[in-house]
Scaffold this active site. Structure first.
Site, PDB file in Angstrom:
ATOM      1  CG  HIS A 249      -1.685  -1.155   1.424  1.00  0.00           C
ATOM      2  ND1 HIS A 249      -2.304  -2.033   0.440  1.00  0.00           N
ATOM      3  CD2 HIS A 249      -2.197  -1.910   2.595  1.00  0.00           C
ATOM      4  CE1 HIS A 249      -3.043  -2.995   0.740  1.00  0.00           C
ATOM      5  NE2 HIS A 249      -2.889  -2.974   2.025  1.00  0.00           N
TER       6      HIS A 249
ATOM      7  CE  LYS B 211      -2.315  -4.700  11.303  1.00  0.00           C
ATOM      8  NZ  LYS B 211      -3.142  -4.217  10.325  1.00  0.00           N
TER       9      LYS B 211
HETATM   10  O1  LIG Z   1      -3.995  -5.126   3.645  1.00  0.00           O
HETATM   11  C1  LIG Z   1      -3.995  -4.761   4.720  1.00  0.00           C
HETATM   12  O2  LIG Z   1      -4.752  -3.577   4.901  1.00  0.00           O
HETATM   13  C2  LIG Z   1      -5.436  -3.353   6.109  1.00  0.00           C
HETATM   14  C3  LIG Z   1      -5.718  -1.715   6.318  1.00  0.00           C
HETATM   15  O3  LIG Z   1      -6.731  -1.447   5.210  1.00  0.00           O
HETATM   16  P1  LIG Z   1      -7.617  -0.166   5.326  1.00  0.00           P
HETATM   17  O4  LIG Z   1      -8.400  -0.303   3.942  1.00  0.00           O
HETATM   18  O5  LIG Z   1      -8.473  -0.517   6.610  1.00  0.00           O
HETATM   19  O6  LIG Z   1      -6.656   0.997   5.611  1.00  0.00           O
HETATM   20  C4  LIG Z   1      -4.637  -3.687   7.303  1.00  0.00           C
HETATM   21  O7  LIG Z   1      -5.362  -3.696   8.578  1.00  0.00           O
HETATM   22  C5  LIG Z   1      -4.246  -5.159   6.996  1.00  0.00           C
HETATM   23  O8  LIG Z   1      -3.237  -5.580   8.212  1.00  0.00           O
HETATM   24  C6  LIG Z   1      -3.397  -5.357   5.770  1.00  0.00           C
HETATM   25  O9  LIG Z   1      -3.080  -6.696   5.682  1.00  0.00           O
END
Ligand SMILES: O=C1O[C@H](COP(=O)(O)O)[C@@H](O)[C@H](O)[C@H]1O
Ligand SMILES: NC(=O)C1=CN([C@@H]2O[C@H](COP(=O)(O)OP(=O)(O)OC[C@H]3O[C@@H](n4cnc5c(N)ncnc54)[C@H](OP(=O)(O)O)[C@@H]3O)[C@@H](O)[C@H]2O)C=CC1
Length: 482
Positions: A234, A334
């Site tokens: 991301h 987190k």
């Molecule tokens: O890919 C993932 O994304 C989530 C966070 O996504 P969001 O759209 O809520 O910002 C993350 O909590 C997770 O650990 C991860 O695998």
């Protein structure tokens, strides 16, 4: 062409319940699914169609809240359940029969929402049963691999069944409205491009902070950590969209080519600079932002010795003409104080101020979460009379997408991505060479951590992360935008 069959592997899993079925439901409800599209849901657990449809209904209603107060039957009638263990050959004959029932199955999208460790089995099974031929395609969930080597191995296995243009690698951030808007902002407006370089921009900050911990997905998370779970995909995708050169078109190929160049231009982080360029953290016991005690990470994942990072910050550099000397601060964690995803573009100070002191530098804030908003901080004359000089104030030019959407439902990022996979549009998916370039950079940081024995620093749950993060920015005279 549009697919007539959507096969979901991992249909009883967490992602399917929380995101994929609710997304499919909304696509159905808003008329985006072709009338004839069937959804074949696969997992090992024994369930009848009726039982499974009841589970799907519960997930959709739970996600949608009281806004979903009508009968879901027309959507649920699209869903068929097949109990199948993808690691054994038996189930594929039955899958093939169901896919081709009633003359369907002319164009199939397979969504692999299982652990990547069984992607290979699924692809082999589909290929050996003649289910993987064009125009059928597959969507694969992240993370594809743990490092470059395993990434290549998984991609090679998938490639034996599905060619690159029929492999859709998901990064759900690319389905978020504001992430796509970043492309529109940069390339549909004349005003930004002349300023989008190291002449005018002092630094870029990209932060994804979450209030949730690792509970629930502890086994997976404890192996991967924040670097592989969030930074590799991301954060680097956001970095690419901010930093890439204007693509020649909106095609998948054109955008991918520009993103890869950015990834390949990232200055390597090695054991010689890893301590000054990165911060690793792990949350300890603290507080939840909405009150109450939060346990430590080690408690959450039931591993008292865990050395996995739940926070990572990196001061990255892009070694090209446009960005030379501009730090890109990337951060994710987190159990942070607030849930916020934002990109902040900080502009350089004026070359000369005729107003004396008190002129703040312009900032462009692109906020993805919790609300979607784009704000340009500009200097303005304070209204009213003044006996001396021209007092200024800093005001936001505010483009609130919440107001613009007039209170409309906030879309789930997966809706656009599933729709694009059905329509065979790969623009918002990640190509293989992008992923490999990203892993190469991440691997070198992980290797350097190991070589330097860099353990995560503690930060209290509910805080803004480890205090060491400030040294990262202050070294360049910058600070984090909290
Ligand atoms: O890919 C993932 O994304 C989530 C966070 O996504 P969001 O759209 O809520 O910002 C993350 O909590 C997770 O650990 C991860 O695998
Ligand atoms: N959950 C999330 O928030 C996110 C998940 N992802 C990714 O999405 C994918 C799925 O994640 P998630 O839903 O959390 O995982 P889960 O562990 O919750 O679900 C895994 C699914 O795979 C099925 N499954 C496991 N083994 C087999 C098998 N041998 N044959 C057939 N089905 C099998 C399970 O069903 P059963 O046990 O009934 O067979 C279950 O439906 C992963 O790649 C993950 O990394 C990505 C981003 C976020």
């Amino acid at each position: 062409m549009t697919a007539d069959t959507f096969v979901l592997f991992g249909a009883t899993g967490d992602l399917a319940k929380r995101m994929l079925f609710p997304s499919l439901y909304h696509l159905h409800q808003e008329g985006f699914l072709p009338d004839h599209l069937r959804i074949i849901a696969c997992a090992r657990s024994p369930r009848s169609h009726e039982e499974f449809r009841a589970d799907v209904e519960a997930s959709v209603r739970e996600r949608g809240g009281k806004e979903i107060d009508h009968d879901l039957t027309p959507f649920l009638e699209r869903v068929f359940y097949l109990s199948l263990d993808v690691t054994t050959p038996e189930g594929y004959d039955e899958l093939s029969r169901i896919i081709h029932e009633g003359g369907c199955g002319k164009e199939v999208v397979y969504y692999l929402s299982t652990s990547p460790s069984i992607f290979g089995e699924v692809c082999r099974g589909l290929k050996s049963h003649g289910l993987a031929d064009a125009p059928n395609r597959c969507v694969v969930e992240k993370p594809i691999g743990y490092d470059l080597e395993s990434n290549i191995e998984i991609n090679d296995t998938v490639a034996k069944a599905f060619s690159e243009e029929r492999t859709f690698r998901i990064d759900h951030y690319l389905g978020k409205e504001t992430v796509q808007n970043l492309v529109a902002l940069r390339f549909a407006n004349r005003i930004f491009e002349p300023l989008w370089n190291s002449e005018t921009i002092k630094s870029v900050q990209i932060s994804i902070s979450e209030t949730v911990g690792a509970e629930g997905r502890g086994g997976y998370y404890d192996e991967y950590g924040a670097m592989r779970d969030m930074m590799q995909n991301h954060l680097l995708q956001l970095l690419c969209l901010v930093a890439m050169e204007p693509p020649s078109s909106l095609s998948a190929e054109a955008i991918r080519n520009e993103k890869v160049k950015v990834l390949k231009s990232l200055a390597p982080i090695t054991k010689d600079n890893v301590e000054s360029k990165t911060v690793r953290g792990q949350y300890s016991e603290g507080f939840c932002p909405n009150g109450g005690q939060a346990p430590s990470y080690r408690h959450d994942v039931e591993n008292p010795d865990s050395g996995t990072e739940t926070y990572v910050a990196v001061a990255a550099e892009i070694q090209n003409w446009r960005w030379a000397g501009v730090p890109f601060y990337l951060e994710t964690g987190k159990r942070m104080a607030e849930r916020k995803t934002q990109v902040v573009i900080a502009f350089r100070p004026l070359p000369h101020s005729i107003f004396g002191q008190g002129v703040s530098e312009n900032e462009l804030h692109i906020v993805l979460q919790p609300e979607e908003r784009i704000t340009l901080q500009i200097m303005n004359k304070q209204p009213g009379l003044s006996a001396e000089g021209m007092p200024l104030e800093e005001l936001p030019l505010n483009l609130s997408l919440v107001e613009r959407n007039n209170g409309a439902r906030r879309r789930i990022a997966y809706e656009q991505l599933i729709l694009d996979a059905l329509l065979d549009n790969p623009s918002l998916f990640v190509q293989r060479d992008e992923q490999e370039a990203a892993w190469r950079w991440i691997d070198s940081i992980a290797d350097a951590w190991r070589e330097r024995g860099m353990e995560p620093k503690g930060y209290r749950a509910g805080s803004a992360g480890p205090s060491a993060k400030h040294v990262l920015t202050e070294r360049n005279g910058d600070s984090w935008y909290e």
